[in-house]
Design a protein around this motif. Structure first.
Motif, PDB file in Angstrom:
ATOM      1  N   GLU A  22     -21.551 -14.504   9.273  1.00 32.39           N
ATOM      2  CA  GLU A  22     -22.451 -15.446   9.948  1.00 32.39           C
ATOM      3  C   GLU A  22     -23.584 -15.873   9.022  1.00 32.39           C
ATOM      4  OE1 GLU A  22     -23.749 -13.267  13.362  1.00 32.39           O
ATOM      5  OE2 GLU A  22     -21.994 -13.779  14.549  1.00 32.39           O
ATOM      6  N   ARG A  23     -24.171 -14.910   8.307  1.00 30.12           N
ATOM      7  CA  ARG A  23     -25.272 -15.200   7.381  1.00 30.12           C
ATOM      8  C   ARG A  23     -24.791 -16.112   6.247  1.00 30.12           C
ATOM      9  NH1 ARG A  23     -26.221 -10.334   6.066  1.00 30.12           N
ATOM     10  NH2 ARG A  23     -24.996 -10.395   4.165  1.00 30.12           N
ATOM     11  N   ASP A  24     -23.614 -15.802   5.686  1.00 31.91           N
ATOM     12  CA  ASP A  24     -23.081 -16.622   4.598  1.00 31.91           C
ATOM     13  C   ASP A  24     -22.809 -18.052   5.060  1.00 31.91           C
ATOM     14  OD1 ASP A  24     -23.227 -14.428   2.943  1.00 31.91           O
ATOM     15  OD2 ASP A  24     -21.061 -14.061   2.901  1.00 31.91           O
ATOM     16  N   LEU A  25     -22.266 -18.186   6.266  1.00 29.65           N
ATOM     17  CA  LEU A  25     -22.012 -19.530   6.785  1.00 29.65           C
ATOM     18  C   LEU A  25     -23.319 -20.279   7.023  1.00 29.65           C
ATOM     19  CD1 LEU A  25     -19.080 -18.850   9.253  1.00 29.65           C
ATOM     20  CD2 LEU A  25     -18.976 -20.211   7.158  1.00 29.65           C
ATOM     21  N   ASP A  85     -26.381 -19.681   5.680  1.00 30.11           N
ATOM     22  CA  ASP A  85     -27.162 -19.901   4.463  1.00 30.11           C
ATOM     23  C   ASP A  85     -26.466 -20.824   3.466  1.00 30.11           C
ATOM     24  OD1 ASP A  85     -29.003 -18.197   5.550  1.00 30.11           O
ATOM     25  OD2 ASP A  85     -28.489 -16.486   4.268  1.00 30.11           O
ATOM     26  N   GLY A  86     -25.167 -20.917   3.532  1.00 29.45           N
ATOM     27  CA  GLY A  86     -24.441 -21.688   2.530  1.00 29.45           C
ATOM     28  C   GLY A  86     -23.823 -22.953   3.084  1.00 29.45           C
ATOM     29  N   ALA A  87     -22.691 -22.799   3.713  1.00 32.70           N
ATOM     30  CA  ALA A  87     -21.890 -23.956   4.137  1.00 32.70           C
ATOM     31  C   ALA A  87     -22.632 -24.830   5.143  1.00 32.70           C
ATOM     32  CB  ALA A  87     -20.561 -23.491   4.719  1.00 32.70           C
ATOM     33  N   GLN A  88     -23.335 -24.217   6.077  1.00 36.11           N
ATOM     34  CA  GLN A  88     -24.039 -25.013   7.078  1.00 36.11           C
ATOM     35  C   GLN A  88     -25.124 -25.872   6.424  1.00 36.11           C
ATOM     36  OE1 GLN A  88     -25.745 -22.754  10.271  1.00 36.11           O
ATOM     37  NE2 GLN A  88     -26.547 -24.548  11.309  1.00 36.11           N
ATOM     38  N   GLN A  89     -25.846 -25.320   5.466  1.00 33.14           N
ATOM     39  CA  GLN A  89     -26.865 -26.100   4.773  1.00 33.14           C
ATOM     40  C   GLN A  89     -26.235 -27.228   3.954  1.00 33.14           C
ATOM     41  OE1 GLN A  89     -29.464 -23.587   2.547  1.00 33.14           O
ATOM     42  NE2 GLN A  89     -30.333 -22.628   4.362  1.00 33.14           N
ATOM     43  N   ARG A 147     -19.677 -29.225  -2.631  1.00 34.03           N
ATOM     44  CA  ARG A 147     -20.403 -27.949  -2.564  1.00 34.03           C
ATOM     45  C   ARG A 147     -20.081 -27.203  -1.263  1.00 34.03           C
ATOM     46  NH1 ARG A 147     -24.412 -30.823  -5.248  1.00 34.03           N
ATOM     47  NH2 ARG A 147     -25.485 -31.396  -3.336  1.00 34.03           N
ATOM     48  N   ALA A 148     -19.965 -27.929  -0.164  1.00 28.73           N
ATOM     49  CA  ALA A 148     -19.623 -27.286   1.110  1.00 28.73           C
ATOM     50  C   ALA A 148     -18.230 -26.676   1.048  1.00 28.73           C
ATOM     51  CB  ALA A 148     -19.723 -28.293   2.260  1.00 28.73           C
ATOM     52  N   ILE A 149     -17.292 -27.404   0.463  1.00 23.78           N
ATOM     53  CA  ILE A 149     -15.928 -26.886   0.307  1.00 23.78           C
ATOM     54  C   ILE A 149     -15.933 -25.636  -0.574  1.00 23.78           C
ATOM     55  CG2 ILE A 149     -13.677 -27.355  -0.753  1.00 23.78           C
ATOM     56  CD1 ILE A 149     -14.035 -30.279   0.218  1.00 23.78           C
ATOM     57  N   ASP A 191     -15.580 -19.748  -1.116  1.00 25.29           N
ATOM     58  CA  ASP A 191     -16.156 -18.466  -1.531  1.00 25.29           C
ATOM     59  C   ASP A 191     -16.267 -17.494  -0.354  1.00 25.29           C
ATOM     60  OD1 ASP A 191     -16.364 -19.394  -4.120  1.00 25.29           O
ATOM     61  OD2 ASP A 191     -18.520 -19.816  -3.989  1.00 25.29           O
ATOM     62  N   ILE A 192     -16.643 -18.014   0.801  1.00 35.57           N
ATOM     63  CA  ILE A 192     -16.775 -17.156   1.985  1.00 35.57           C
ATOM     64  C   ILE A 192     -15.407 -16.622   2.395  1.00 35.57           C
ATOM     65  CG2 ILE A 192     -17.326 -17.158   4.457  1.00 35.57           C
ATOM     66  CD1 ILE A 192     -19.608 -19.153   3.738  1.00 35.57           C
ATOM     67  N   VAL A 193     -14.420 -17.501   2.443  1.00 33.46           N
ATOM     68  CA  VAL A 193     -13.067 -17.066   2.809  1.00 33.46           C
ATOM     69  C   VAL A 193     -12.536 -16.066   1.787  1.00 33.46           C
ATOM     70  CG1 VAL A 193     -10.682 -17.847   3.088  1.00 33.46           C
ATOM     71  CG2 VAL A 193     -12.536 -19.125   4.156  1.00 33.46           C
ATOM     72  N   HIS A 194     -12.796 -16.328   0.522  1.00 39.51           N
ATOM     73  CA  HIS A 194     -12.384 -15.405  -0.541  1.00 39.51           C
ATOM     74  C   HIS A 194     -13.039 -14.038  -0.330  1.00 39.51           C
ATOM     75  CE1 HIS A 194     -10.911 -14.371  -4.549  1.00 39.51           C
ATOM     76  NE2 HIS A 194     -12.105 -13.856  -4.785  1.00 39.51           N
ATOM     77  N   GLY A 195     -14.326 -14.043   0.029  1.00 39.22           N
ATOM     78  CA  GLY A 195     -15.037 -12.800   0.296  1.00 39.22           C
ATOM     79  C   GLY A 195     -14.474 -12.053   1.493  1.00 39.22           C
ATOM     80  N   ILE A 196     -14.057 -12.792   2.523  1.00 40.55           N
ATOM     81  CA  ILE A 196     -13.461 -12.157   3.706  1.00 40.55           C
ATOM     82  C   ILE A 196     -12.128 -11.515   3.319  1.00 40.55           C
ATOM     83  CG2 ILE A 196     -12.390 -12.597   5.952  1.00 40.55           C
ATOM     84  CD1 ILE A 196     -14.477 -14.862   6.297  1.00 40.55           C
ATOM     85  N   TYR A 197     -11.328 -12.246   2.568  1.00 43.51           N
ATOM     86  CA  TYR A 197     -10.006 -11.744   2.200  1.00 43.51           C
ATOM     87  C   TYR A 197     -10.119 -10.495   1.346  1.00 43.51           C
ATOM     88  CZ  TYR A 197      -5.387 -11.465   0.157  1.00 43.51           C
ATOM     89  OH  TYR A 197      -4.166 -11.018  -0.262  1.00 43.51           O
ATOM     90  N   PHE A 198     -10.986 -10.512   0.336  1.00 45.80           N
ATOM     91  CA  PHE A 198     -11.058  -9.387  -0.573  1.00 45.80           C
ATOM     92  C   PHE A 198     -11.902  -8.231  -0.034  1.00 45.80           C
ATOM     93  CE2 PHE A 198      -9.476 -12.495  -3.647  1.00 45.80           C
ATOM     94  CZ  PHE A 198      -8.417 -11.753  -4.140  1.00 45.80           C
ATOM     95  N   SER A 199     -12.719  -8.464   0.998  1.00 47.26           N
ATOM     96  CA  SER A 199     -13.472  -7.353   1.584  1.00 47.26           C
ATOM     97  C   SER A 199     -12.561  -6.492   2.458  1.00 47.26           C
ATOM     98  CB  SER A 199     -14.662  -7.857   2.380  1.00 47.26           C
ATOM     99  OG  SER A 199     -14.214  -8.530   3.548  1.00 47.26           O
ATOM    100  N   ARG A 200     -11.400  -7.032   2.861  1.00 47.28           N
ATOM    101  CA  ARG A 200     -10.443  -6.254   3.663  1.00 47.28           C
ATOM    102  C   ARG A 200      -9.657  -5.288   2.797  1.00 47.28           C
ATOM    103  NH1 ARG A 200      -6.839 -10.391   6.829  1.00 47.28           N
ATOM    104  NH2 ARG A 200      -5.695  -9.820   5.002  1.00 47.28           N
TER     105      ARG A 200
END
Length: 119
Positions: free
Chosen positions: A58-61, A63-67, A102-104, A109-118
């Motif tokens: 939620e924070r990453d979305l 602070d990053g993509a939403q902005q 930049r949004a893409i 990056d967020i999706v990559h972080g989700i995938y590799f955090s698993r």
């Protein structure tokens, strides 16, 4: 009397077999309680980890993509305004393209972080 003694011995043998079976089949109550405590602590750790990960996403979305997307919307609004005034909108088109890219990138990056955090 022999019959009574025989019945007593059969009952005693049946009770002994019942006791032995219960001991072999069931775990002691304190072992069960310990396993239940371990499972409860394990579940609490998993719940905490999932909640932490959800908050991070939620924070990453936010602070990053939403902005980045908000910036894109503002750039497109300015582009429409300048287009209606017959101003040169080429720089704003370039800015909108850069904001979208930049949004893409941020979402990737967020999706990559989700995938590799698993893993």
């Amino acid at each position: 009397m022999i019959l009574a003694l025989g019945l007593y011995l059969v009952t005693l043998a049946a009770e002994g077999q019942r006791y032995l079976t219960r001991q072999l089949v069931s775990e002691p109550a304190d072992e069960i309680a310990e396993r239940l405590d371990d499972l409860t602590r394990s579940r609490a750790r998993l719940t905490t980890a999932f909640d932490d990960e959800r908050r991070r996403i939620e924070r990453d979305l936010h602070d990053g993509a939403q902005q980045q997307l908000t910036s894109l919307v503002m750039t497109l609004g300015t582009l429409r305004y300048q287009y209606d005034r017959d101003d040169d909108v080429t720089p704003l088109i370039d800015q909108a393209h850069a904001d979208a890219q930049r949004a893409i990138d941020e979402l990737r990056d967020i999706v990559h972080g989700i995938y590799f955090s698993r893993s």
